[in-house]
Write a protein that holds these residues in place. Structure first.
Motif, PDB file in Angstrom:
ATOM      1  N   SER A   1      38.299  12.610  15.598  1.00  0.00           N
ATOM      2  CA  SER A   1      37.480  11.542  15.804  1.00  0.00           C
ATOM      3  C   SER A   1      36.524  11.416  16.528  1.00  0.00           C
ATOM      4  O   SER A   1      36.524  11.816  17.557  1.00  0.00           O
ATOM      5  CB  SER A   1      38.655  10.351  15.844  1.00  0.00           C
ATOM      6  OG  SER A   1      37.981   9.291  15.981  1.00  0.00           O
TER       7      SER A   1
ATOM      8  N   SER B   1      33.949  12.960  21.560  1.00  0.00           N
ATOM      9  CA  SER B   1      34.686  13.446  20.116  1.00  0.00           C
ATOM     10  C   SER B   1      36.152  13.673  20.714  1.00  0.00           C
ATOM     11  O   SER B   1      36.551  14.221  21.762  1.00  0.00           O
ATOM     12  CB  SER B   1      34.075  14.647  19.669  1.00  0.00           C
ATOM     13  OG  SER B   1      34.667  14.826  18.644  1.00  0.00           O
TER      14      SER B   1
ATOM     15  N   SER C   1      36.307  14.305   6.545  1.00  0.00           N
ATOM     16  CA  SER C   1      36.394  12.832   7.212  1.00  0.00           C
ATOM     17  C   SER C   1      36.536  12.152   5.644  1.00  0.00           C
ATOM     18  O   SER C   1      36.498  12.506   4.698  1.00  0.00           O
ATOM     19  CB  SER C   1      35.017  12.370   7.653  1.00  0.00           C
ATOM     20  OG  SER C   1      33.967  12.472   6.671  1.00  0.00           O
TER      21      SER C   1
ATOM     22  N   THR D   1      25.748   2.640   9.152  1.00  0.00           N
ATOM     23  CA  THR D   1      26.631   3.193   9.931  1.00  0.00           C
ATOM     24  C   THR D   1      28.037   2.276   9.901  1.00  0.00           C
ATOM     25  O   THR D   1      27.834   1.159  10.113  1.00  0.00           O
ATOM     26  CB  THR D   1      26.327   3.566  11.366  1.00  0.00           C
ATOM     27  OG1 THR D   1      25.015   4.066  11.225  1.00  0.00           O
ATOM     28  CG2 THR D   1      27.329   4.352  12.029  1.00  0.00           C
ATOM     29  N   PRO D   2      29.310   2.711   9.472  1.00  0.00           N
ATOM     30  CA  PRO D   2      29.640   4.155   9.292  1.00  0.00           C
ATOM     31  C   PRO D   2      29.694   4.734   8.046  1.00  0.00           C
ATOM     32  O   PRO D   2      30.450   5.585   7.631  1.00  0.00           O
ATOM     33  CB  PRO D   2      31.129   4.054   9.842  1.00  0.00           C
ATOM     34  CG  PRO D   2      31.522   2.642   9.773  1.00  0.00           C
ATOM     35  CD  PRO D   2      30.457   1.918   9.613  1.00  0.00           C
TER      36      PRO D   2
ATOM     37  N   GLU E   1      27.468   8.568   5.097  1.00  0.00           N
ATOM     38  CA  GLU E   1      27.724   9.989   4.960  1.00  0.00           C
ATOM     39  C   GLU E   1      28.300  10.006   3.496  1.00  0.00           C
ATOM     40  O   GLU E   1      28.572  11.198   2.935  1.00  0.00           O
ATOM     41  CB  GLU E   1      28.677  10.683   5.966  1.00  0.00           C
ATOM     42  CG  GLU E   1      27.891  10.894   7.446  1.00  0.00           C
ATOM     43  CD  GLU E   1      28.227   9.734   8.327  1.00  0.00           C
ATOM     44  OE1 GLU E   1      29.029   8.866   7.791  1.00  0.00           O
ATOM     45  OE2 GLU E   1      27.804   9.685   9.435  1.00  0.00           O
TER      46      GLU E   1
ATOM     47  N   THR F   1      35.257   2.326  10.995  1.00  0.00           N
ATOM     48  CA  THR F   1      34.618   3.505  11.554  1.00  0.00           C
ATOM     49  C   THR F   1      35.485   4.419  11.954  1.00  0.00           C
ATOM     50  O   THR F   1      35.152   5.821  11.864  1.00  0.00           O
ATOM     51  CB  THR F   1      34.100   3.003  12.987  1.00  0.00           C
ATOM     52  OG1 THR F   1      32.969   2.046  12.597  1.00  0.00           O
ATOM     53  CG2 THR F   1      33.245   3.922  13.822  1.00  0.00           C
TER      54      THR F   1
ATOM     55  N   SER G   1      36.373   6.424   8.809  1.00  0.00           N
ATOM     56  CA  SER G   1      35.217   7.059   7.975  1.00  0.00           C
ATOM     57  C   SER G   1      34.740   8.153   8.870  1.00  0.00           C
ATOM     58  O   SER G   1      34.237   9.458   8.418  1.00  0.00           O
ATOM     59  CB  SER G   1      34.067   6.133   8.140  1.00  0.00           C
ATOM     60  OG  SER G   1      33.933   5.112   7.036  1.00  0.00           O
ATOM     61  N   HIS G   2      34.988   8.386  10.431  1.00  0.00           N
ATOM     62  CA  HIS G   2      34.597   9.267  11.167  1.00  0.00           C
ATOM     63  C   HIS G   2      35.542  10.049  11.834  1.00  0.00           C
ATOM     64  O   HIS G   2      35.401  10.709  12.717  1.00  0.00           O
ATOM     65  CB  HIS G   2      33.587   8.671  12.109  1.00  0.00           C
ATOM     66  CG  HIS G   2      32.432   8.212  11.597  1.00  0.00           C
ATOM     67  ND1 HIS G   2      31.418   7.583  12.549  1.00  0.00           N
ATOM     68  CD2 HIS G   2      31.649   8.529  10.418  1.00  0.00           C
ATOM     69  CE1 HIS G   2      30.360   7.439  11.841  1.00  0.00           C
ATOM     70  NE2 HIS G   2      30.474   7.768  10.517  1.00  0.00           N
TER      71      HIS G   2
END
Lengths: 192, 591
Positions: free
Chosen positions: A37, A51, B8, B31-32, B35, B163, B166-167
């Motif tokens: 993450s 991260s 992701s 964002t997010p 991508e 977020t 997503s990430h």
């Protein structure tokens, strides 16, 4: 195995996200459940970056609760202090021996930490240091600094070097691959 | 053997769209969610995908494709959904023909947003279907299911990400036959009773939407995406999305009702679950959307003092809740070492083409309404050159409103090229039409910068890297009718000062286009290096006012009251602005 929590911190543009990508890939190749993450702030670079990677038989939360990081991997000395609260009481610390002065200091808005060295020693007595920039230069490209850190980090994980290298091969484009593998090996050798 | 990949949730949406036979995708970066389309573009052989100019247009393109019978995808951040709501609110009555999947990515905790919104509220408002994935595998499975459900029930289907989902990359089994799904486009049949919702046709739609909601509610009670995980019955926890993962971490032993499909709300399933446990606890991120619906069923919900309905959820917050409810855990005591640490805020890059404009506006003492982009950073010291930021494109209406309210002085609006195309064009049209005199400054760096360099109508390329017509912002302003339209080099401080002073002081509306490439996107971060000759530097501090991260404090003079400047050769990208601020000729180019 017990779920292992790894926090990687530093400054935008240092290659932290690629390093954490490769750690996560390595754990997946080893057959473990893994969650990676990351939070990137609003600007492209220059801000603080974090991260988090967790791996084990079964991983639920992607967020590592404060005080439970088994490993804190810091790409920059000041950032190592900023994220102190992530570390578990028995957690290990890997510090890239590099300073990046924040703009708030270089512009004179805020004072620098005068006793950074002493504070790092006091907070992290058993920390492992690596001069990744200098080692990356020996393989011919300082931009491979993050792979040197990955090499040092690999010695603190339960994965064989071969699995790490496979992850790097799957993630890094062809023409940069050899140099990245060399950087990884240089980082590994430096701490073993 | 099923192929396992680390994805992701944003990537998983793209992979699933490919497998589900989606053929059209349109989005605006934010964002997010950014991508998602960047990864859809990797499947451009089968998915006709694009960067739209804004979220409303993206939604309209996806709706058009759905009307034509294709499976269509759009994706946006929470504030983008605000922009896209208008077409959605009608199409939800009309009903999807080809499957329409909308990804709404919220940003709890505002990691990269101006506010915190719970898109689930808008999904309920739109009477749409809501999938709530808790990781990338579920995202992959739910996107495929959402396309099918959307077609079966003629309903727009939402995938709700945050977020965090997503990430976060997690392991996804994409199946052993992964590849583009082949789905016949459903026939389009001209039918004005369906597609032209004038009032006499809209009223039957309203009734149908209600019937559809009840049919979907029945689906919600049967689908495997909603499941009871039986455990200790002292508490029954109702949860959804990534919060489910935190619940499993902190309350592993208790019964859980995990809602993967949460709107329409599965009332009967919730009643069944509640009847089988001692006390019902609802744990959700942001607004109490599920909790209010549980209470409305007459079910008592555990009361507690933890404030869980704002900012990002995390395991530590749930540990505190567990401590309050059960008293059997301690939240790990953590030691912070950050007392007195200098902060590391995001900054405009060394050599950023926005910097000279803000430096000049500060010098001119202008009142500046700002907008959404990297350039919002112009608000901070030492530039201090922005007064407001509301939402995409708002700066123009805001500045004009200030003028109408009687504010005097130098008033101007500042926005980027992508934001201008997004929703600035209508703003300047309004200024001209209604007799405003404000100046609109477009920071034209030919890229959508903050979200990570996406193409736009000014960049000459499409999402897929194909050549595209380049829209010239000056020509747009002239075509709208502006008489005063000036292009200026964003790296020429003298020209900037002359042009901005003239336009800000003019009694007519004007548009100034300050052009200069995004140095990161144009790979100009190593374009050159400057140096300060210490013997010539008078420590006047003029170059510090640029707020360039490459310009550092050097030697102290006048008892430490002033400092000479020093340029970090690694960070300097050779933009030349600092040389132009120096009256003593102390700064020169060395490479």
């Amino acid at each position: 195995m017990k779920t292992m929590n790894v926090s990687l911190v530093g400054v935008g543009g240092q290659g932290i996200l690629l390093t954490s990508d490769i750690l996560a890939k390595t754990a997946a190749l080893a057959g473990l459940d893994v969650k990676k993450s990351e939070i990137h702030g609003m600007a492209q670079r220059g801000g603080s970056v974090i991260s988090q990677v967790r791996f084990g038989e079964k991983v639920f939360s992607p967020i590592i609760p404060d005080g439970t990081s088994d490993l804190l991997v810091s790409f920059e000395r000041l950032e190592t202090l900023r994220w102190r609260h992530l570390l578990a009481p028995d957690g290990k610390v890997l510090i890239n021996d590099m300073n990046m002065t924040p703009v708030t200091v270089s512009s004179g808005q805020q004072p620098a930490v005068a006793d950074l060295e002493a504070r790092l020693k006091a907070e992290y007595p058993g920390a492992l240091y690596i001069d990744a920039m200098a080692l990356a230069a020996t393989v011919g490209n300082t931009r491979a600094m993050n792979m040197v850190v990955a090499g040092a980090l690999s010695t603190l994980t339960p994965f064989e070097a071969e699995v790490w290298e496979q992850a790097i091969r799957e993630r890094v484009p062809g023409k940069l691959l050899d140099m990245n593998i060399q950087a990884f090996e240089a980082g590994r050798k430096a701490v073993l | 053997m099923s192929q396992k990949v680390l994805l992701s949730a944003n990537e998983a949406v793209a992979w699933a769209a490919c497998k589900a036979g989606c053929t059209v995708a349109s989005a605006y970066p934010g964002t997010p969610s950014t991508e998602i389309l960047e990864n859809v573009a990797k499947f451009k052989e089968t998915i006709n995908c694009e960067w739209a100019v804004n979220e409303k247009v993206a939604m309209e393109v996806a709706i058009g494709a759905s009307i034509a019978g294709a499976r269509a995808l759009t994706a946006m951040k929470h504030v983008g959904l605000n922009v896209a709501m208008d077409p959605l609110m009608t199409y939800t009555y009309v009903g999807a023909n080809g499957g329409l999947v909308i990804v709404a990515a919220d940003d709890p905790g505002m990691h990269s947003s101006q506010n915190e919104q719970d898109s689930r509220v808008l999904v309920k408002f739109a009477r749409a279907a809501l999938f709530e994935p808790s990781d990338s595998q579920e995202t992959f499975d739910m996107v495929i299911a959402a396309f099918e459900l959307s077609e079966k029930y003629q309903v727009p289907a939402f995938i709700h990400l945050t977020t965090r989902t997503s990430h976060t990359s997690t392991v996804v089994e994409v199946g052993d036959d992964f590849g583009p799904g082949k789905v016949e486009r459903k026939p389009y049949v001209k039918d004005i009773r369906r597609y032209i919702p004038v009032p006499m046709f809209a009223r039957p739609h309203r009734l149908k939407a209600q019937e559809r909601t009840e049919a979907l509610r029945a689906f919600a009670c049967e689908t495997a995406f909603n499941r009871i995980e039986a455990g200790d019955r002292r508490f029954g926890i109702i949860t959804a999305g990534v919060t489910y993962q935190y619940v499993k971490e902190v309350f592993p032993e208790f019964s859980v009702l995990k809602l993967g499909f949460a709107n329409p709300f599965p009332s009967e399933l919730v009643k069944t679950f509640a009847a089988g446990v001692d006390r019902v606890l609802v744990i959700e991120e942001l607004d109490p959307v599920m909790e209010e619906q549980v209470r409305a069923l007459g079910i008592q919900v555990v009361e507690h003092t933890a404030e869980l309905n704002m900012l990002e959820m995390n395991p530590a917050r749930l540990m505190a809740l567990r401590k309050e409810l059960l008293g059997d855990v301690e939240v790990p005591a953590v030691r912070r070492a950050d007392a007195g640490l200098p902060t590391r805020p995001p900054v405009l890059c060394a050599g950023c083409s926005h910097r000279g404009v803000f430096y000049t506006l500060a010098k001119l003492g202008a009142t500046v309404t700002g907008d959404i982009g990297c350039y919002t950073l112009g608000a901070f010291p030492p530039l201090n050159a922005m007064d407001t930021t509301i939402c995409m494109g708002a700066c123009i209406g805001n500045a004009f409103g200030m003028e109408k309210a009687g504010m005097k002085g130098r008033l101007c609006a500042v926005l980027g090229d992508s934001t201008f195309f997004h929703s600035g064009m209508t703003g300047i049209l309004n200024v001209l039409y209604n007799g405003g005199t404000i100046t609109t400054i477009v920071l034209d760096n030919r890229i959508t910068g903050m979200t990570g360099h996406q193409e736009n109508p000014g960049s000459g390329k499409t999402l897929c890297g194909e050549p595209a017509p380049v829209t010239d912002i000056a020509e747009v302003a002239k075509a709208i009718g502006f008489k005063r339209v000036v292009k200026v080099d964003a790296y020429d401080l003298a020209a900037l000062e002359r042009v901005l002073k003239e336009e800000l002081d003019a009694d007519e509306p004007s548009v100034v286009i300050a052009g200069g490439p995004c140095r990161l996107a144009a790979k100009l971060m190593n374009a050159g290096t400057y140096e300060v000759a210490a013997e010539k530097c008078k420590a006047c501090g003029a170059c510090f006012k640029l707020g360039c991260p490459a310009i550092e404090r050097g030697e102290a003079v006048a008892d430490g009251k002033r400092f000479k400047s020093h340029i970090d050769p690694v960070q300097c990208s050779g933009c030349d602005l600092c040389r132009q601020t120096c009256k003593f000729d102390a700064i020169k180019k060395i490479r």
